[in-house]
Design an enzyme around this catalytic site. Sequence first.
Site, short mmCIF file in Angstrom:
data_model
loop_
_atom_site.label_atom_id
_atom_site.label_comp_id
_atom_site.label_asym_id
_atom_site.label_seq_id
_atom_site.Cartn_x
_atom_site.Cartn_y
_atom_site.Cartn_z
N CYS A 59 17.87 68.61 40.94
CA CYS A 59 18.00 69.16 42.29
C CYS A 59 16.61 69.40 42.84
O CYS A 59 15.72 69.84 42.11
CB CYS A 59 18.77 70.49 42.19
SG CYS A 59 18.95 71.34 43.77
N LEU A 60 16.41 69.11 44.11
CA LEU A 60 15.08 69.29 44.71
C LEU A 60 14.65 70.76 44.71
O LEU A 60 13.46 71.05 44.81
CB LEU A 60 15.04 68.72 46.13
CG LEU A 60 15.10 67.19 46.22
CD1 LEU A 60 15.17 66.74 47.66
CD2 LEU A 60 13.91 66.55 45.52
N HIS B 114 26.16 73.19 47.31
CA HIS B 114 25.07 73.93 47.96
C HIS B 114 25.58 74.65 49.22
O HIS B 114 25.13 75.74 49.53
CB HIS B 114 23.96 72.97 48.41
CG HIS B 114 22.92 72.69 47.36
ND1 HIS B 114 22.18 73.67 46.76
CD2 HIS B 114 22.48 71.52 46.83
CE1 HIS B 114 21.33 73.11 45.90
NE2 HIS B 114 21.50 71.81 45.92
N HIS C 207 27.63 67.76 44.35
CA HIS C 207 26.43 68.60 44.20
C HIS C 207 26.02 69.19 45.55
O HIS C 207 25.75 70.39 45.67
CB HIS C 207 25.30 67.75 43.60
CG HIS C 207 23.99 68.46 43.44
ND1 HIS C 207 23.43 68.72 42.21
CD2 HIS C 207 23.13 68.95 44.36
CE1 HIS C 207 22.28 69.37 42.39
NE2 HIS C 207 22.07 69.51 43.69
N GLU C 208 25.98 68.35 46.59
CA GLU C 208 25.52 68.81 47.91
C GLU C 208 26.53 69.75 48.57
O GLU C 208 26.15 70.74 49.20
CB GLU C 208 25.20 67.62 48.82
CG GLU C 208 24.08 66.71 48.33
CD GLU C 208 22.84 67.45 47.86
OE1 GLU C 208 22.50 68.50 48.45
OE2 GLU C 208 22.20 66.99 46.90
N GLY D 66 19.68 63.58 47.68
CA GLY D 66 20.56 64.46 48.44
C GLY D 66 19.82 65.73 48.82
O GLY D 66 18.88 66.14 48.12
N GLN E 42 18.71 74.33 51.59
CA GLN E 42 17.46 73.99 50.89
C GLN E 42 16.27 73.86 51.84
O GLN E 42 15.13 73.83 51.41
CB GLN E 42 17.62 72.67 50.12
CG GLN E 42 18.61 72.77 48.97
CD GLN E 42 18.73 71.45 48.25
OE1 GLN E 42 19.44 70.57 48.67
NE2 GLN E 42 18.00 71.31 47.15
NI NI Z 1 20.56 70.29 44.89
#
Ligand code: NI
Length: 169
Positions: free
Chosen positions: A92-93, A138, A134-135, A46, A51
Amino acid sequence: MSILEIVKYGDPILRKKTLEVTEITDEIKKLAKNMLETMYSAPGVGLAAPQVGSSLKICVIDVVPNGRKRPFILINPQILSGENKIELEEGCLSFPGIFEPVKRYDKITAEYIDLDGNINKVEVTGFLAKAFQHEIDHLNGKVFIDYLAAWKRKNIEKDIKRRKKGGDW
Ligand code: NI
Protein backbone atom coordinates in the site's frame (compact mmCIF):
# COMPACT_ATOMS: atom_id res chain seq x y z
CA MET A 1 -2.41 18.38 -13.08
CA SER A 2 -0.43 17.99 -9.95
CA ILE A 3 1.11 15.35 -7.77
CA LEU A 4 -0.52 15.17 -4.34
CA GLU A 5 1.13 14.25 -1.08
CA ILE A 6 0.39 10.70 0.06
CA VAL A 7 -0.26 10.29 3.78
CA LYS A 8 1.28 7.37 5.65
CA TYR A 9 -0.27 4.98 8.14
CA GLY A 10 -0.75 6.73 11.47
CA ASP A 11 -2.54 9.68 9.91
CA PRO A 12 -6.10 9.59 11.38
CA ILE A 13 -7.70 10.33 7.99
CA LEU A 14 -6.95 6.74 6.95
CA ARG A 15 -9.38 5.55 9.65
CA LYS A 16 -12.20 7.95 8.83
CA LYS A 17 -15.28 6.85 6.91
CA THR A 18 -15.64 8.72 3.65
CA LEU A 19 -18.60 10.68 2.32
CA GLU A 20 -20.53 9.78 -0.82
CA VAL A 21 -19.96 12.00 -3.81
CA THR A 22 -23.32 13.57 -4.67
CA GLU A 23 -22.33 15.49 -7.78
CA ILE A 24 -19.48 15.14 -10.27
CA THR A 25 -18.19 18.69 -10.12
CA ASP A 26 -15.10 20.07 -11.85
CA GLU A 27 -13.39 19.87 -8.48
CA ILE A 28 -14.14 16.13 -8.23
CA LYS A 29 -12.83 15.60 -11.77
CA LYS A 30 -9.68 17.50 -10.93
CA LEU A 31 -9.14 15.52 -7.72
CA ALA A 32 -9.62 12.20 -9.57
CA LYS A 33 -7.15 13.17 -12.30
CA ASN A 34 -4.59 14.37 -9.77
CA MET A 35 -5.03 11.10 -7.89
CA LEU A 36 -4.29 9.12 -11.06
CA GLU A 37 -1.24 11.26 -11.76
CA THR A 38 -0.06 10.79 -8.15
CA MET A 39 -0.60 7.03 -8.36
CA TYR A 40 1.37 6.69 -11.62
CA SER A 41 4.24 8.77 -10.31
CA ALA A 42 4.48 6.95 -6.95
CA PRO A 43 4.43 4.44 -8.70
CA GLY A 44 1.48 2.39 -7.53
CA VAL A 45 -1.49 0.43 -8.84
CA GLY A 46 -4.20 2.02 -6.69
CA LEU A 47 -4.90 5.09 -4.59
CA ALA A 48 -7.89 6.14 -2.48
CA ALA A 49 -8.93 9.70 -1.64
CA PRO A 50 -8.15 9.45 2.12
CA GLN A 51 -4.54 8.70 1.16
CA VAL A 52 -4.29 12.20 -0.31
CA GLY A 53 -6.17 13.84 2.55
CA SER A 54 -9.71 13.81 1.16
CA SER A 55 -12.60 12.03 2.89
CA LEU A 56 -14.60 11.29 -0.24
CA LYS A 57 -15.65 8.01 -1.84
CA ILE A 58 -13.22 8.12 -4.76
CA CYS A 59 -10.43 5.76 -5.68
CA VAL A 60 -8.29 5.11 -8.73
CA ILE A 61 -6.77 1.86 -9.97
CA ASP A 62 -4.56 0.78 -12.85
CA VAL A 63 -2.94 -2.61 -12.69
CA VAL A 64 -1.75 -2.80 -16.30
CA PRO A 65 2.05 -2.99 -16.22
CA ASN A 66 4.70 -1.46 -18.46
CA GLY A 67 3.18 1.96 -18.91
CA ARG A 68 0.21 0.74 -20.95
CA LYS A 69 -2.63 2.50 -19.23
CA ARG A 70 -6.07 1.23 -18.35
CA PRO A 71 -7.22 3.46 -15.54
CA PHE A 72 -10.33 2.98 -13.43
CA ILE A 73 -11.77 5.99 -11.62
CA LEU A 74 -14.32 4.69 -9.12
CA ILE A 75 -16.81 7.01 -7.49
CA ASN A 76 -19.00 5.66 -4.66
CA PRO A 77 -17.86 2.10 -5.44
CA GLN A 78 -19.44 -0.93 -3.82
CA ILE A 79 -18.67 -4.62 -3.92
CA LEU A 80 -21.86 -6.53 -4.67
CA SER A 81 -20.54 -10.07 -4.48
CA GLY A 82 -17.35 -12.07 -4.40
CA GLU A 83 -16.17 -15.62 -4.78
CA ASN A 84 -13.18 -17.88 -4.32
CA LYS A 85 -10.84 -16.36 -1.75
CA ILE A 86 -7.12 -16.58 -2.44
CA GLU A 87 -4.04 -15.29 -0.66
CA LEU A 88 -1.65 -12.95 -2.46
CA GLU A 89 1.05 -10.56 -1.32
CA GLU A 90 -0.09 -6.99 -1.03
CA GLY A 91 1.33 -3.55 -0.33
CA CYS A 92 0.00 0.00 0.00
CA LEU A 93 1.34 3.46 -0.82
CA SER A 94 0.59 4.48 2.79
CA PHE A 95 2.80 1.59 4.03
CA PRO A 96 6.04 2.05 2.08
CA GLY A 97 8.23 -1.05 2.12
CA ILE A 98 5.67 -3.28 3.84
CA PHE A 99 4.27 -6.30 2.00
CA GLU A 100 2.14 -9.07 3.47
CA PRO A 101 -0.09 -11.82 2.13
CA VAL A 102 -3.81 -11.05 2.39
CA LYS A 103 -6.73 -13.33 1.58
CA ARG A 104 -9.31 -11.73 -0.71
CA TYR A 105 -11.86 -12.69 -3.34
CA ASP A 106 -10.38 -13.70 -6.67
CA LYS A 107 -13.51 -12.63 -8.51
CA ILE A 108 -15.92 -9.85 -7.61
CA THR A 109 -18.85 -7.92 -8.99
CA ALA A 110 -18.72 -4.21 -8.23
CA GLU A 111 -20.72 -1.13 -8.99
CA TYR A 112 -19.41 2.43 -9.29
CA ILE A 113 -20.09 5.77 -10.90
CA ASP A 114 -17.63 7.06 -13.47
CA LEU A 115 -16.54 10.65 -14.14
CA ASP A 116 -19.39 11.06 -16.66
CA GLY A 117 -21.89 10.20 -13.94
CA ASN A 118 -22.77 6.80 -15.42
CA ILE A 119 -23.37 3.78 -13.20
CA ASN A 120 -21.14 0.86 -14.16
CA LYS A 121 -21.43 -2.74 -13.07
CA VAL A 122 -18.28 -4.78 -13.66
CA GLU A 123 -16.98 -8.24 -12.99
CA VAL A 124 -13.25 -8.29 -12.34
CA THR A 125 -10.82 -11.06 -11.46
CA GLY A 126 -7.29 -11.70 -10.22
CA PHE A 127 -5.01 -8.83 -9.32
CA LEU A 128 -7.56 -6.24 -10.46
CA ALA A 129 -10.21 -7.74 -8.15
CA LYS A 130 -7.70 -7.57 -5.31
CA ALA A 131 -7.00 -3.89 -6.06
CA PHE A 132 -10.73 -3.09 -6.08
CA GLN A 133 -11.14 -4.67 -2.64
CA HIS A 134 -8.04 -2.97 -1.22
CA GLU A 135 -9.05 0.51 -2.45
CA ILE A 136 -12.72 0.18 -1.46
CA ASP A 137 -11.54 -0.86 2.03
CA HIS A 138 -9.68 2.47 2.26
CA LEU A 139 -13.00 4.26 1.67
CA ASN A 140 -14.34 2.47 4.75
CA GLY A 141 -11.38 3.34 6.97
CA LYS A 142 -9.86 -0.10 6.60
CA VAL A 143 -6.25 -0.93 5.69
CA PHE A 144 -4.60 -4.18 4.59
CA ILE A 145 -2.78 -4.89 7.86
CA ASP A 146 -6.20 -5.20 9.53
CA TYR A 147 -6.41 -8.65 7.92
CA LEU A 148 -3.20 -9.91 9.53
CA ALA A 149 -2.85 -11.91 12.72
CA ALA A 150 -2.64 -9.65 15.79
CA TRP A 151 1.00 -10.52 16.52
CA LYS A 152 2.01 -9.72 12.96
CA ARG A 153 0.19 -6.40 13.07
CA LYS A 154 1.88 -5.55 16.37
CA ASN A 155 5.30 -6.25 14.86
CA ILE A 156 4.52 -4.01 11.90
CA GLU A 157 3.33 -1.22 14.18
CA LYS A 158 6.48 -1.51 16.26
CA ASP A 159 8.56 -1.34 13.12
CA ILE A 160 6.66 1.76 11.97
CA LYS A 161 7.24 3.44 15.34
CA ARG A 162 10.94 2.76 15.00
CA ARG A 163 10.96 4.15 11.47
CA LYS A 164 9.05 7.25 12.61
CA LYS A 165 11.72 7.95 15.23
CA GLY A 166 14.38 7.60 12.59
CA GLY A 167 12.54 10.00 10.29
CA ASP A 168 11.89 7.22 7.79
CA TRP A 169 8.07 7.36 7.97
NI1 NI B 1 -3.65 1.14 0.05
